[in-house]
Motif scaffolding. Structure first.
Motif, PDB file in Angstrom:
ATOM      1  N   ALA A  23       0.834  -1.206   0.000  1.00 16.68           N
ATOM      2  CA  ALA A  23       0.000   0.000   0.000  1.00 16.68           C
ATOM      3  C   ALA A  23       0.867   1.254   0.000  1.00 16.68           C
ATOM      4  N   LEU A  24       1.959   1.233   0.761  1.00 11.47           N
ATOM      5  CA  LEU A  24       2.862   2.387   0.788  1.00 11.47           C
ATOM      6  C   LEU A  24       3.561   2.582  -0.548  1.00 11.47           C
ATOM      7  N   LYS A  25       3.907   1.498  -1.215  1.00 12.21           N
ATOM      8  CA  LYS A  25       4.527   1.611  -2.535  1.00 12.21           C
ATOM      9  C   LYS A  25       3.568   2.259  -3.532  1.00 12.21           C
ATOM     10  N   GLU A  26       2.292   1.895  -3.456  1.00 14.63           N
ATOM     11  CA  GLU A  26       1.292   2.507  -4.335  1.00 14.63           C
ATOM     12  C   GLU A  26       1.181   4.006  -4.065  1.00 14.63           C
ATOM     13  N   ARG A  27       1.222   4.385  -2.806  1.00 13.28           N
ATOM     14  CA  ARG A  27       1.156   5.812  -2.465  1.00 13.28           C
ATOM     15  C   ARG A  27       2.379   6.561  -2.981  1.00 13.28           C
ATOM     16  N   ILE A  28       3.537   5.932  -2.912  1.00 12.19           N
ATOM     17  CA  ILE A  28       4.765   6.565  -3.405  1.00 12.19           C
ATOM     18  C   ILE A  28       4.663   6.801  -4.909  1.00 12.19           C
ATOM     19  N   VAL A  29       4.102   5.835  -5.640  1.00 13.95           N
ATOM     20  CA  VAL A  29       3.936   5.998  -7.085  1.00 13.95           C
ATOM     21  C   VAL A  29       3.053   7.202  -7.378  1.00 13.95           C
ATOM     22  N   VAL A  30       1.964   7.340  -6.642  1.00 13.95           N
ATOM     23  CA  VAL A  30       1.063   8.476  -6.838  1.00 13.95           C
ATOM     24  C   VAL A  30       1.782   9.787  -6.531  1.00 13.95           C
ATOM     25  N   LEU A  31       2.534   9.820  -5.444  1.00 16.50           N
ATOM     26  CA  LEU A  31       3.262  11.035  -5.086  1.00 16.50           C
ATOM     27  C   LEU A  31       4.318  11.388  -6.132  1.00 16.50           C
ATOM     28  N   GLU A  32       4.986  10.391  -6.669  1.00 16.29           N
ATOM     29  CA  GLU A  32       5.979  10.651  -7.712  1.00 16.29           C
ATOM     30  C   GLU A  32       5.318  11.236  -8.954  1.00 16.29           C
ATOM     31  N   LYS A  33       4.128  10.735  -9.301  1.00 16.64           N
ATOM     32  CA  LYS A  33       3.413  11.284 -10.450  1.00 16.64           C
ATOM     33  C   LYS A  33       3.041  12.740 -10.202  1.00 16.64           C
ATOM     34  N   LEU A  34       2.619  13.055  -8.985  1.00 18.90           N
ATOM     35  CA  LEU A  34       2.237  14.430  -8.671  1.00 18.90           C
ATOM     36  C   LEU A  34       3.440  15.369  -8.747  1.00 18.90           C
ATOM     37  N   VAL A  35       4.545  14.950  -8.215  1.00 21.76           N
ATOM     38  CA  VAL A  35       5.726  15.812  -8.163  1.00 21.76           C
ATOM     39  C   VAL A  35       6.321  16.011  -9.549  1.00 21.76           C
ATOM     40  N   THR A  36       6.289  15.014 -10.386  1.00 21.92           N
ATOM     41  CA  THR A  36       6.870  15.142 -11.722  1.00 21.92           C
ATOM     42  C   THR A  36       5.897  15.736 -12.723  1.00 21.92           C
ATOM     43  N   ASP A  37       4.682  16.019 -12.318  1.00 24.24           N
ATOM     44  CA  ASP A  37       3.680  16.620 -13.204  1.00 24.24           C
ATOM     45  C   ASP A  37       4.073  18.055 -13.524  1.00 24.24           C
ATOM     46  N   ASP A  38       3.847  18.472 -14.770  1.00 24.71           N
ATOM     47  CA  ASP A  38       4.201  19.835 -15.199  1.00 24.71           C
ATOM     48  C   ASP A  38       3.411  20.887 -14.429  1.00 24.71           C
ATOM     49  N   GLY A  39       2.164  20.615 -14.147  1.00 30.94           N
ATOM     50  CA  GLY A  39       1.334  21.578 -13.422  1.00 30.94           C
ATOM     51  C   GLY A  39       1.898  21.850 -12.031  1.00 30.94           C
ATOM     52  N   TYR A  40       2.471  20.872 -11.405  1.00 31.79           N
ATOM     53  CA  TYR A  40       3.070  21.052 -10.089  1.00 31.79           C
ATOM     54  C   TYR A  40       4.275  21.969 -10.184  1.00 31.79           C
ATOM     55  N   GLN A  41       5.084  21.779 -11.208  1.00 32.67           N
ATOM     56  CA  GLN A  41       6.274  22.618 -11.384  1.00 32.67           C
ATOM     57  C   GLN A  41       5.875  24.075 -11.645  1.00 32.67           C
ATOM     58  N   VAL A  42       4.835  24.280 -12.445  1.00 35.00           N
ATOM     59  CA  VAL A  42       4.367  25.650 -12.712  1.00 35.00           C
ATOM     60  C   VAL A  42       3.882  26.288 -11.426  1.00 35.00           C
ATOM     61  N   SER A  43       3.127  25.549 -10.636  1.00 36.43           N
ATOM     62  CA  SER A  43       2.627  26.077  -9.369  1.00 36.43           C
ATOM     63  C   SER A  43       3.781  26.426  -8.439  1.00 36.43           C
ATOM     64  N   LYS A  44       4.806  25.596  -8.449  1.00 31.43           N
ATOM     65  CA  LYS A  44       5.977  25.854  -7.613  1.00 31.43           C
ATOM     66  C   LYS A  44       6.707  27.103  -8.073  1.00 31.43           C
ATOM     67  N   ASP A  45       6.831  27.278  -9.392  1.00 29.07           N
ATOM     68  CA  ASP A  45       7.506  28.474  -9.939  1.00 29.07           C
ATOM     69  C   ASP A  45       6.714  29.737  -9.610  1.00 29.07           C
ATOM     70  N   ILE A  46       5.398  29.646  -9.654  1.00 30.55           N
ATOM     71  CA  ILE A  46       4.566  30.818  -9.336  1.00 30.55           C
ATOM     72  C   ILE A  46       4.719  31.179  -7.875  1.00 30.55           C
ATOM     73  N   SER A  47       4.768  30.182  -6.995  1.00 31.68           N
ATOM     74  CA  SER A  47       4.917  30.511  -5.576  1.00 31.68           C
ATOM     75  C   SER A  47       6.290  31.115  -5.285  1.00 31.68           C
ATOM     76  N   LYS A  48       7.287  30.789  -6.056  1.00 28.04           N
ATOM     77  CA  LYS A  48       8.609  31.382  -5.850  1.00 28.04           C
ATOM     78  C   LYS A  48       8.603  32.885  -6.172  1.00 28.04           C
ATOM     79  N   LEU A  49       7.736  33.286  -7.127  1.00 28.01           N
ATOM     80  CA  LEU A  49       7.666  34.689  -7.514  1.00 28.01           C
ATOM     81  C   LEU A  49       7.026  35.451  -6.392  1.00 28.01           C
TER      82      LEU A  49
END
Length: 76
Positions: free
Chosen positions: A50-76
């Motif tokens: 179950a923890l491995k499945e959660r890690i896969v989901v978290l990895e997908k979220l972090v590597t998603d382009d939308g997450y990176q854009v949101s992170k760049d906006i918060s840096k501004l």
């Protein structure tokens, strides 16, 4: 057979049966612990999968382009 020999044999047989009984009880306790250990191992395997499945989901979220854009906006 003399009285002393008979008493010695009675004591010897009693001690022998007592030792055999203790060995048997110990084996039963070890068997119970082993069964409980197997159940614990299975529950841990389930939790790990179950923890491995959660890690896969978290990895997908972090590597998603939308997450990176949101992170760049918060840096501004």
């Amino acid at each position: 057979m003399s009285g002393t020999t008979m008493i010695f044999l009675i004591v010897l047989v009693s001690v022998g049966f007592g030792a055999i009984r203790e060995i048997y009880i110990t084996k039963l306790e070890l068997k119970k612990r082993s069964t409980k250990g197997d159940q614990d191992v299975e529950s841990l395997k389930t939790e790990i999968s179950a923890l491995k499945e959660r890690i896969v989901v978290l990895e997908k979220l972090v590597t998603d382009d939308g997450y990176q854009v949101s992170k760049d906006i918060s840096k501004l």
